[in-house]
Design a protein around this motif. Structure first.
Motif, mmCIF file in Angstrom:
data_model
loop_
_atom_site.group_PDB
_atom_site.id
_atom_site.type_symbol
_atom_site.label_atom_id
_atom_site.label_comp_id
_atom_site.label_asym_id
_atom_site.label_seq_id
_atom_site.Cartn_x
_atom_site.Cartn_y
_atom_site.Cartn_z
ATOM 1 N N ARG A 89 0.829 -1.208 0.000
ATOM 2 C CA ARG A 89 0.000 0.000 0.000
ATOM 3 C C ARG A 89 0.857 1.250 0.000
ATOM 4 O O ARG A 89 0.635 2.167 -0.767
ATOM 5 C CB ARG A 89 -0.913 -0.006 1.240
ATOM 6 N N SER A 119 -5.993 1.893 -5.645
ATOM 7 C CA SER A 119 -6.109 3.133 -4.875
ATOM 8 C C SER A 119 -7.300 3.108 -3.913
ATOM 9 O O SER A 119 -7.218 3.626 -2.798
ATOM 10 C CB SER A 119 -6.197 4.342 -5.811
ATOM 11 N N GLN A 120 -8.355 2.438 -4.329
ATOM 12 C CA GLN A 120 -9.559 2.367 -3.485
ATOM 13 C C GLN A 120 -9.275 1.708 -2.124
ATOM 14 O O GLN A 120 -9.905 2.026 -1.120
ATOM 15 C CB GLN A 120 -10.609 1.538 -4.244
ATOM 16 N N SER A 122 -6.066 1.474 -0.769
ATOM 17 C CA SER A 122 -4.651 1.701 -0.478
ATOM 18 C C SER A 122 -4.349 2.094 0.966
ATOM 19 O O SER A 122 -3.188 2.144 1.349
ATOM 20 C CB SER A 122 -4.083 2.749 -1.426
#
Ligand code: PNS
Length: 162
Positions: A89, A119-120, A122
């Motif tokens: 992450r 990204s959702q 992360s």
């Protein structure tokens, strides 16, 4: 080729599932290895963690789940695998995984493929999911359905959440 996705999955999150799904699109076979880190205390038992991973990957035909015991590289080599897949992450994850990757390569000749977290997901972690869950919050948007249901049952049934 077989890839192994290791972790303690306490519990499996949407971030883990995303990495496993992406690994399953790259490799012929993916084996999710559910282990125990001797320095950690778990909210879910090993059987529960395995069961919840199994329920969460049931729709992925080339993914299976096993209990991890002993050294990870021995587990991978015993199954004819050569590759670990890890999600990262942020920088702290990368630093840890770099160390592990070098160790697992030196000790067992096993390669590590690092996938950047979507990204959702992360900043999502099992630790945060547990923190919300033990205080009775709603984790359903962060975890697979089976996990959300299990957490709901645990609190509805007043089973002790540490
Ligand atoms: O989700 P985690 O806590 O990072 O999972 C850790 C786990 C269980 C996969 C890791 O502790 C492990 O592989 N344990 C087996 C012993 C081992 O090989 N340790 C050194 C490499 S990580």
């Amino acid at each position: 080729m077989l890839a192994v996705c290791p972790g303690s999955f306490d519990p499996i999150t949407n971030g883990h599932l995303d990495v496993i799904t992406r690994a399953a699109a790259i490799f012929e076979e993916v084996l999710v290895a559910v282990g125990q880190n001797s320095t950690k205390q778990y909210l879910f038992t090993e059987d529960e963690r395995i069961e919840l991973v199994q329920a969460s990957v049931a729709h992925l035909p080339n993914v299976r789940v096993e209990r991890l015991s002993g050294l990870l590289v021995d587990f991978v080599n015993a199954r004819g695998g050569r590759v670990l897949v890890k999600g990262v992450r942020f920088a702290a994850d990368f630093e840890f995984e770099l160390q592990m990757a070098n160790l697992n390569s030196a000790v067992g000749g096993v390669e590590t493929l690092i996938l950047p977290a979507a990204s959702q997901w992360s900043t999502l972690s099992s630790t945060m999911v547990r923190e919300i869950a033990v205080h009775g919050g709603d984790v359903s948007r962060f975890v697979p359905k089976a996990v959300a249901e299990r957490i709901r049952k645990k609190s509805v049934g007043k089973e002790q959440l540490p």
